[in-house]
Design an enzyme around this catalytic site. Sequence first.
Site, PDB file in Angstrom:
ATOM      1  N   ARG A  23       0.830  -1.206   0.000  1.00  0.00           N
ATOM      2  CA  ARG A  23       0.000   0.000   0.000  1.00  0.00           C
ATOM      3  C   ARG A  23       0.863   1.254   0.000  1.00  0.00           C
ATOM      4  O   ARG A  23       0.586   2.213  -0.713  1.00  0.00           O
ATOM      5  CB  ARG A  23      -0.921   0.013   1.216  1.00  0.00           C
ATOM      6  N   GLU A  42      -0.633  21.995 -15.217  1.00  0.00           N
ATOM      7  CA  GLU A  42      -1.052  23.186 -14.480  1.00  0.00           C
ATOM      8  C   GLU A  42       0.050  24.245 -14.465  1.00  0.00           C
ATOM      9  O   GLU A  42       1.057  24.116 -13.762  1.00  0.00           O
ATOM     10  CB  GLU A  42      -1.418  22.823 -13.033  1.00  0.00           C
ATOM     11  N   ASP A  63      19.222  36.298   7.482  1.00  0.00           N
ATOM     12  CA  ASP A  63      19.613  36.218   8.888  1.00  0.00           C
ATOM     13  C   ASP A  63      18.373  36.341   9.775  1.00  0.00           C
ATOM     14  O   ASP A  63      17.940  37.442  10.117  1.00  0.00           O
ATOM     15  CB  ASP A  63      20.616  37.328   9.210  1.00  0.00           C
ATOM     16  N   GLU A  83      -2.438  24.498  -4.154  1.00  0.00           N
ATOM     17  CA  GLU A  83      -2.604  24.434  -5.608  1.00  0.00           C
ATOM     18  C   GLU A  83      -2.948  23.017  -6.069  1.00  0.00           C
ATOM     19  O   GLU A  83      -3.756  22.841  -6.980  1.00  0.00           O
ATOM     20  CB  GLU A  83      -1.352  24.936  -6.327  1.00  0.00           C
ATOM     21  N   LYS A 108     -15.054  26.007  -8.042  1.00  0.00           N
ATOM     22  CA  LYS A 108     -13.799  26.470  -8.634  1.00  0.00           C
ATOM     23  C   LYS A 108     -13.358  27.803  -8.026  1.00  0.00           C
ATOM     24  O   LYS A 108     -12.171  28.011  -7.765  1.00  0.00           O
ATOM     25  CB  LYS A 108     -13.931  26.593 -10.149  1.00  0.00           C
ATOM     26  N   SER A 112      -9.918  28.670  -5.946  1.00  0.00           N
ATOM     27  CA  SER A 112      -9.084  29.804  -6.311  1.00  0.00           C
ATOM     28  C   SER A 112      -8.895  30.752  -5.124  1.00  0.00           C
ATOM     29  O   SER A 112      -7.793  31.280  -4.898  1.00  0.00           O
ATOM     30  CB  SER A 112      -9.721  30.559  -7.483  1.00  0.00           C
TER      31      SER A 112
END
Length: 131
Positions: A23, A42, A63, A83, A108, A112
């Site tokens: 697995r 993408e 630093d 993403e 969608k 986004s």
Amino acid sequence: MNGKPILDTHDALSLKGRTGLRRIVDASGYSLMGLQAAYRGEAAFRQLLLLNGLLLPLACWVDVTRSERVLLMIVPLLSLIVELLNSAIEATVDRISLSIHPLSKQAKDMGSAAQFIALLLIGLTWGLILI
């Protein structure tokens, strides 16, 4: 992505019963295929890889304290995760139907929006630590 189903001798249910090392090996392979698909398909993922390629070495160079360095490194990596999830949402919605539907648009748009917030988080974190 060509949109054609992958022809395989296994269906999804037959893959669920695997355990142990098999697995883990299979899951690793699927993860690598997912990264490959994201890279190939993408543009936003490739752009975020470039951003990570710039920010991660820079985080090692500036630093700052160890804790700050960890934050400077985690936040850009988080944007890659977001993403991948956003791309998965888009692919799933497109798989169901390419026709415009209010719920598809909403899904969608929310994916986004998640990426937008992740990018804001990068800017905010880097800005607060370095200024």
